[in-house]
Design an enzyme around this catalytic site. Structure first.
Site, PDB file in Angstrom:
ATOM      1  N   VAL A   1       0.835  -1.201   0.000  1.00  0.00           N
ATOM      2  CA  VAL A   1       0.000   0.000   0.000  1.00  0.00           C
ATOM      3  C   VAL A   1       0.870   1.251   0.000  1.00  0.00           C
ATOM      4  O   VAL A   1       0.620   2.210  -0.743  1.00  0.00           O
ATOM      5  CB  VAL A   1      -0.967  -0.009   1.209  1.00  0.00           C
ATOM      6  CG1 VAL A   1      -1.712   1.324   1.307  1.00  0.00           C
ATOM      7  CG2 VAL A   1      -1.960  -1.148   1.089  1.00  0.00           C
ATOM      8  N   CYS A   2       1.913   1.246   0.813  1.00  0.00           N
ATOM      9  CA  CYS A   2       2.810   2.405   0.890  1.00  0.00           C
ATOM     10  C   CYS A   2       3.521   2.651  -0.441  1.00  0.00           C
ATOM     11  O   CYS A   2       3.790   3.802  -0.805  1.00  0.00           O
ATOM     12  CB  CYS A   2       3.829   2.216   2.006  1.00  0.00           C
ATOM     13  SG  CYS A   2       3.103   2.166   3.654  1.00  0.00           S
ATOM     14  N   THR A   3       3.818   1.592  -1.160  1.00  0.00           N
ATOM     15  CA  THR A   3       4.443   1.749  -2.480  1.00  0.00           C
ATOM     16  C   THR A   3       3.552   2.570  -3.401  1.00  0.00           C
ATOM     17  O   THR A   3       4.025   3.477  -4.099  1.00  0.00           O
ATOM     18  CB  THR A   3       4.731   0.364  -3.099  1.00  0.00           C
ATOM     19  OG1 THR A   3       5.674  -0.327  -2.265  1.00  0.00           O
ATOM     20  CG2 THR A   3       5.295   0.483  -4.499  1.00  0.00           C
TER      21      THR A   3
END
Length: 220
Positions: free
Chosen positions: A44-46
């Site tokens: 998700v952070c990517t």
């Protein structure tokens, strides 16, 4: 240390992907977004980091700097940035803070002060509260803070909307109503008398209730 709205954002010096940053000095007279991540190479952070890389010019137009943080060393961030560019089609040009000692995560109350150890051996799950967004004003005060669960991607278009609202309401004695978007009508704050409002808004306004007066958005 508990942080609240209008608390002074804690200052720090840290190593980032763009060199050493002294936070308050780096902010200068700008607004700033600090957004954190529990671990490098998380899915998700990517997507979030890639999206912020694509819309960074929108923040720049608003005199707002972007800085990320992840609970891993800078060397790991640099490797992650290659994956972000490959999968999200955007190069991360803003700094990413390395926080392998957890010092900044603790300073910003994203992890308990007594949390032991370093980033070594920790997982995204043990760092799951390190998913916050802080909007910081030129006065170095926290204007907004949000924390998201790991499985829910952050809505950075909403952060842009809120930034527009905060910059407008900092310059004028108005507030923005529910779901407000740039260019839409705003609310004259109750602290402004009708006499003062006539001076500020000679074109007039619509009174729904004495405490609810609608007026066209003023220019910043």
């Amino acid at each position: 240390m508990s942080l609240r709205l209008n608390s002074i954002a804690p200052d720090f010096t840290a190593e980032t992907t763009k060199g050493t940053v002294r936070f308050h000095e780096w902010i200068g007279d700008n607004w700033a977004i600090l957004f954190s991540h529990p671990k490098d190479f998380t899915p998700v952070c990517t997507t979030e980091l890639g999206f912020m890389a694509r819309i960074e010019p929108e923040f720049a137009k608003r005199n707002c700097k972007i800085i990320g943080l992840s609970v891993d060393p800078v060397e790991s961030h640099l490797r992650w940035e290659k994956d972000i560019e490959e999968t999200q089609g955007a190069s991360v040009n803003y700094p990413m803070i390395g926080d392998p000692t957890l010092a900044i995560a603790k300073l910003y109350d994203m992890l308990p002060a007594e949390e032991p150890a370093t980033s070594e051996g920790r997982t995204a799950a043990t760092n799951q509260t390190v998913r916050s967004v802080f909007v910081i004003g030129p006065d170095k005060k926290i204007k907004l803070q949000l924390t998201y669960p790991m499985t829910t991607g952050r809505n950075f278009n909403e952060i842009l909307r809120v930034l527009d609202s905060m910059q407008l309401t900092a310059a004028h004695k108005v507030a923005t109503p529910v779901n407000w978007q740039e260019g839409e009508d705003v609310i004259i704050v109750p602290a402004v008398s009708d006499a003062e409002a006539k001076e500020k808004y000679p074109q007039g306004w619509k009174t729904l209730k004495p405490y609810l007066r609608i007026v066209s958005q003023p220019t910043i």
